[in-house]
Write an enzyme that holds these catalytic residues in place. Structure first.
Site, PDB file in Angstrom:
ATOM      1  N   GLN A   1      45.158  41.640  59.496  1.00 23.49           N
ATOM      2  CA  GLN A   1      45.490  40.656  58.455  1.00 23.49           C
ATOM      3  C   GLN A   1      45.461  39.245  59.059  1.00 23.49           C
ATOM      4  OE1 GLN A   1      47.711  42.583  60.011  1.00 23.49           O
ATOM      5  NE2 GLN A   1      49.838  42.064  59.623  1.00 23.49           N
TER       6      GLN A   1
ATOM      7  N   VAL B   1      56.386  35.650  62.168  1.00 24.45           N
ATOM      8  CA  VAL B   1      55.511  36.198  63.199  1.00 24.45           C
ATOM      9  C   VAL B   1      55.475  35.338  64.466  1.00 24.45           C
ATOM     10  CG1 VAL B   1      53.325  35.211  62.295  1.00 24.45           C
ATOM     11  CG2 VAL B   1      53.319  37.344  63.580  1.00 24.45           C
TER      12      VAL B   1
ATOM     13  N   TYR C   1      60.771  36.021  46.068  1.00 18.69           N
ATOM     14  CA  TYR C   1      60.314  34.734  46.621  1.00 18.69           C
ATOM     15  C   TYR C   1      59.104  34.220  45.839  1.00 18.69           C
ATOM     16  CZ  TYR C   1      58.794  31.425  50.296  1.00 18.69           C
ATOM     17  OH  TYR C   1      58.420  30.311  51.003  1.00 18.69           O
ATOM     18  N   ASP C   2      58.073  35.076  45.724  1.00 22.18           N
ATOM     19  CA  ASP C   2      56.816  34.638  45.095  1.00 22.18           C
ATOM     20  C   ASP C   2      57.031  34.213  43.641  1.00 22.18           C
ATOM     21  OD1 ASP C   2      56.116  35.856  47.449  1.00 22.18           O
ATOM     22  OD2 ASP C   2      54.548  37.125  46.627  1.00 22.18           O
TER      23      ASP C   2
ATOM     24  N   PRO D   1      50.313  40.155  52.379  1.00 19.34           N
ATOM     25  CA  PRO D   1      48.957  39.669  52.076  1.00 19.34           C
ATOM     26  C   PRO D   1      47.991  39.914  53.242  1.00 19.34           C
ATOM     27  CG  PRO D   1      50.592  38.037  51.455  1.00 19.34           C
ATOM     28  CD  PRO D   1      51.317  39.092  52.239  1.00 19.34           C
TER      29      PRO D   1
ATOM     30  N   ASN E   1      51.559  28.732  56.045  1.00 21.74           N
ATOM     31  CA  ASN E   1      52.376  29.053  57.246  1.00 21.74           C
ATOM     32  C   ASN E   1      52.472  27.876  58.226  1.00 21.74           C
ATOM     33  OD1 ASN E   1      51.237  31.585  56.102  1.00 21.74           O
ATOM     34  ND2 ASN E   1      52.591  32.501  57.623  1.00 21.74           N
TER      35      ASN E   1
ATOM     36  N   GLY F   1      46.983  44.658  62.554  1.00 18.85           N
ATOM     37  CA  GLY F   1      46.792  43.307  63.099  1.00 18.85           C
ATOM     38  C   GLY F   1      45.532  42.625  62.603  1.00 18.85           C
TER      39      GLY F   1
END
Ligand code: NAD
Ligand code: UDP
Length: 311
Positions: free
Chosen positions: A209, A187, A145-146, A274, A174, A207
């Site tokens: 991140q 998410v 993807y990246d 990330p 996002n 959690g």
């Protein structure tokens, strides 16, 4: 003035909202999609509009049409879905961009690329400015993807320099809202669906991140403003909500807003996930007069309402 506009990936989450907005603004819209992650259900309410056309097509194959503008959104966006067939994801970004840029060149259309904050990888600069070149693992599980999206950006700028194609490269952070696929593993959709079913909320890692979440309507606003901006403004331009949350904070907020009995459980962090992400939107503010105003709680409430009706 009524324009004829092609939206690739038009049956997906962002694409369906974009088609709707462009039609509401009085344009003629052609939605192209292969339904890999998109659904007819997302655009069914637009089908009665005589200025809306839907074409089943894969962007990795050439496509010929006469339009004024192209929004190139075709590409799976959730990690689960883009890793499902990694080679196809690369082909979609790279061959899809070549086909759409070739089309734009031939018919002299303006073309916008839905690029992504993922071009920054696991960023060492925070918040991320457009000048930052990123920190991407070129061989990791997210690289389909990246690196696909990074190659697409390179293609866009080379068609601009070599062939004078009018380009707009938008780095989308996002985004969430109604019509997210409840099963695509992202998410916000995961947490809301789990909370509504009183199932465990799955946090990957501890959690800590972070992500910055933009409500769909404001993203579409930024996207269309950028397309209509002055010609020299090629981007890349960040668009996203700069208010940053930890994934744990997100889980707690979703539990509170849904009144759920769900408990939080912790699962392993996927590779190359990330650790932080926040857009610097100075350019979008000054060039487009664009700035998100919808707070996460407000957007989540609208999104929860949507999911209550479908799960
Ligand atoms: P989505 O999966 O809901 O939509 C993608 C659409 O593209 C789907 O309708 C899918 O069927 C279609 N598609 C996929 N491969 C195709 C192909 N080969 N040919 C034709 N159609 C194809 O995802 P989304 O969230 O709506 O994302 C849309 C675009 O925005 C993507 O390019 C994505 O990379 C980008 N983006 C999204 C986000 C986000 O938070 N949603 C963030 C950054 C970038
Ligand atoms: N995430 C999580 N639980 C889930 C789905 C995702 O903790 O059920 C985490 C994921 O590891 C990442 C963040 O939430 O750190 C955002 O994930 P998403 O797949 O939505 O988007 P992206 O990683 O592409 O920003």
């Amino acid at each position: 003035m009524k324009k004829r506009i092609l939206v690739t990936g038009g049956a997906g989450f962002l694409g369906s909202h974009l088609c709707e907005r462009l039609l509401n603004n009085g344009n003629e819209v052609i939605c192209l999609d292969n339904y890999f992650t998109g659904q007819k259900q997302n655009i069914i309410h637009l089908m009665d509009n005589p200025y809306f056309e839907v074409i089943r097509h894969d962007v990795t194959m050439p496509f010929y049409i006469e339009v004024d503008e192209i929004y190139n959104l075709a590409c799976p966006a959730s990690p689960v879905q883009y890793q499902h067939n990694a080679i196809k994801t690369i082909k979609t970004s790279v061959m899809g961009s070549i086909n759409m840029l070739g089309l734009a060149k031939r018919i002299k259309a303006k073309i916008l690329q839905a690029s992504t904050s993922e071009v920054y990888g696991d960023p060492e600069i925070h918040p991320q400015k457009e000048e930052y070149w990123g920190n991407v693992n070129p061989i990791g599980t997210r690289s389909c993807y990246d690196e696909g999206k990074r190659c697409a950006e390179s293609l866009f700028f080379n068609y601009y320099r070599q062939n004078n194609v009018r380009i707009k490269v938008l780095r989308i952070f996002n985004t969430y809202g109604p019509r997210m696929d409840p099963n695509d593993g992202r998410v916000i959709s995961n947490f809301i669906v789990q909370a509504l079913k009183n199932e465990d909320i799955s946090i990957y890692g501890d959690g800590s991140q972070t992500r910055s979440f933009c409500y769909i309507d404001e993203m579409i606003d930024g996207m269309t403003r950028f397309m209509n901006s002055r010609e020299e403004l090629t981007g890349p331009m960040n668009v996203g909500n700069p208010v940053e949350f930890t994934i744990l904070e997100l889980a707690e907020t979703v539990i509170r807003l849904t009144g759920s009995k769900s408990k939080i459980i912790y699962k392993p962090l996927p590779s190359d996930d990330p650790m932080q992400r926040q857009p610097d939107i100075t350019m979008a503010k000054s060039e487009l007069g664009w700035e998100p105003k919808i707070a996460l709680e407000e957007g989540l409430k609208k999104t929860i309402k949507y999911f209550e009706n479908i799960v």
